[in-house]
Design an enzyme around this catalytic site. Structure first.
Site, PDB file in Angstrom:
ATOM      1  N   ASP A  82      -1.223  10.626  10.040  1.00  0.00           N
ATOM      2  CA  ASP A  82      -1.656   9.615   8.840  1.00  0.00           C
ATOM      3  C   ASP A  82      -0.307   8.148   8.375  1.00  0.00           C
ATOM      4  O   ASP A  82       0.063   9.096   8.443  1.00  0.00           O
ATOM      5  CB  ASP A  82      -2.291   9.816   7.723  1.00  0.00           C
ATOM      6  CG  ASP A  82      -2.334   9.068   6.321  1.00  0.00           C
ATOM      7  OD1 ASP A  82      -2.291   8.284   6.742  1.00  0.00           O
ATOM      8  OD2 ASP A  82      -3.129   9.399   5.209  1.00  0.00           O
ATOM      9  N   HIS A 121      -1.097   6.260   4.624  1.00  0.00           N
ATOM     10  CA  HIS A 121      -1.167   6.653   3.418  1.00  0.00           C
ATOM     11  C   HIS A 121       0.075   6.768   2.936  1.00  0.00           C
ATOM     12  O   HIS A 121       1.559   7.074   4.218  1.00  0.00           O
ATOM     13  CB  HIS A 121      -2.112   7.487   2.385  1.00  0.00           C
ATOM     14  CG  HIS A 121      -3.252   7.285   3.182  1.00  0.00           C
ATOM     15  ND1 HIS A 121      -4.304   7.828   3.969  1.00  0.00           N
ATOM     16  CD2 HIS A 121      -4.323   7.291   2.276  1.00  0.00           C
ATOM     17  CE1 HIS A 121      -5.276   7.077   3.696  1.00  0.00           C
ATOM     18  NE2 HIS A 121      -5.631   6.780   2.760  1.00  0.00           N
ATOM     19  N   SER A 124      -8.199   3.332  -0.462  1.00  0.00           N
ATOM     20  CA  SER A 124      -7.678   4.796  -1.224  1.00  0.00           C
ATOM     21  C   SER A 124      -5.718   4.389  -1.192  1.00  0.00           C
ATOM     22  O   SER A 124      -4.855   5.120  -1.440  1.00  0.00           O
ATOM     23  CB  SER A 124      -8.181   5.893   0.404  1.00  0.00           C
ATOM     24  OG  SER A 124      -7.874   5.388   1.358  1.00  0.00           O
TER      25      SER A 124
END
Ligand SMILES: *[C@@H]1O[C@H](CO)[C@@H](O)[C@H](O)[C@H]1NC(C)=O
Length: 359
Positions: A335, A338, A112
């Site tokens: 998170d 990312h 990702s």
């Protein structure tokens, strides 16, 4: 002579006279002397003209990267530009890149974080030609963004581990020495940008395989660095025997660091990236080199075909402020892996751009 030209160039940059030129000089990477500038050593500077695009002008942006829309209250993190020490990065010109890529296919392959970088590039290109038609399709693991007027395809192949995974009656087997199935879709692509690391660290219920196969033997588990290294070597062998450098340019994205341990920037261990609003400005990251990155560099140095390392690990380590934290996919979990968009992956793409237009 080169040295003299280089110093003159640096002097001009210091005098702020050269905005669009980057200085030519040579530097050493392993055994190879490279001409050009080391874009990867530098610092983050505040630049009011940033970001390069608005998330709101990128209609296809995935919600999980759109931190502003998800309620992130601060905005300064949008305003940092990477400034190499000895030169300037060329200004990103999406129109020019599309014309250079006319008739070509460029593909990001990885987890990702590759999705993060692919999305960033599609937003940067759309921002450059907002009137141009585009199409976006997803079939299986492959997402394809097309600009028909330029005959350019920007693809993302979601493949976190690069090597083959086979479903067997005993569960998922990761085959560390096999890559044929994965590589089928890489053939004939003009620019390939690989990335793999994060999924190698997943353990327990998140382990992306049930057992490991290599050299005709099966293992319940292996040291993750050992497994990663074997897989990278399998990948390297495939590149060396299948890629024609005249047709295909190959890149590998350096390991993208996460910020889950505040110790690395002088805060208590348990502090994650939440509430971080500023980058580290003076090389004050204490984590040292990333061990997976060192391993990656070792494998790349053994290869016979040219692979350009997008050496973004160190510059990204400084961006503890660049992650979605609670403003990513839902408020359920933090998170710190990312990156918000606009944000750090835009810089990775500026570096990709620099490499593509100067070669
Ligand atoms: C990548 O960048 C780091 C930090 O600037 C440097 O120490 C390392 O040698 C670079 N690696 C390569 C292969 O250029």
């Amino acid at each position: 002579m080169i040295m003299r030209a280089f110093s003159l160039c640096v002097a001009l940059i210091l005098l702020n006279l050269l905005h669009h030129v980057h200085c030519e000089h040579s530097y050493k990477v392993g055994r190879v002397v490279k001409r050009g500038c080391d874009f990867y050593t530098g610092k983050w500077v505040f630049d009011r003209s940033y970001p390069l695009y608005d998330a709101s002008s990128c209609p296809f942006i995935e919600r999980e990267f759109d931190c502003q829309k998800n309620g992130r209250p601060d905005k300064n993190y949008l305003k940092y530009r990477w400034q190499p020490t000895g030169c300037n990065l060329p200004r990103f010109n999406g129109r020019y890149l599309l014309s250079r890529l006319r008739g070509k296919r460029i593909m990001f392959v990885g987890d990702s974080l590759s999705l993060n970088q692919w999305q960033s590039l599609t937003c940067m290109l759309h921002r450059a030609v907002p009137e141009a038609r585009y199409s976006l399709t997803r079939i299986g693991y492959i997402s394809t963004f097309t600009f028909p007027a330029y005959n350019v395809e920007v693809l993302f192949d979601r493949n976190a581990l690069l090597v083959d995974i086979k479903r067997t009656s005993k569960g998922r087997a990761i085959k560390l020495d096999s890559i044929k199935k994965s590589a089928k879709v890489w053939k004939g692509i003009d620019v390939l940008i690989f990335n793999s690391w994060h999924w190698w660290t997943h353990t327990g219920r998140e382990t992306p395989w049930d057992f490991i196969q290599v050299g005709g033997k099966s293992y319940r588990n292996l040291n993750r660095f050992v497994a990663y290294k074997i897989a990278l070597n399998t990948w390297a062998k495939w590149i060396d025997s299948n890629v024609n450098p005249k047709k295909t340019k190959v890149f590998f994205l350096g390991v993208s660091p996460d910020h889950i341990n505040g110790y690395f920037w002088g805060q208590p261990h348990a502090n994650q990236c939440a509430g971080q609003t500023q980058p580290l400005l003076h090389h004050s990251y204490r984590g040292g080199p990333h061990p997976a990155q060192q391993l990656l560099e070792k494998v790349l140095s053994t290869m016979s075909k040219p692979v350009h390392l997008l050496n973004v690990t160190t510059l990204s380590q400084l961006r503890k402020d660049g992650h979605p934290s609670f403003y990513g996919h839902g408020h359920r979990s933090i998170d710190c892996s990312h990156w918000c968009l606009p944000g750090v992956p835009d810089t990775w793409n500026q570096l990709l751009y620099a490499a593509l237009i100067t070669n």
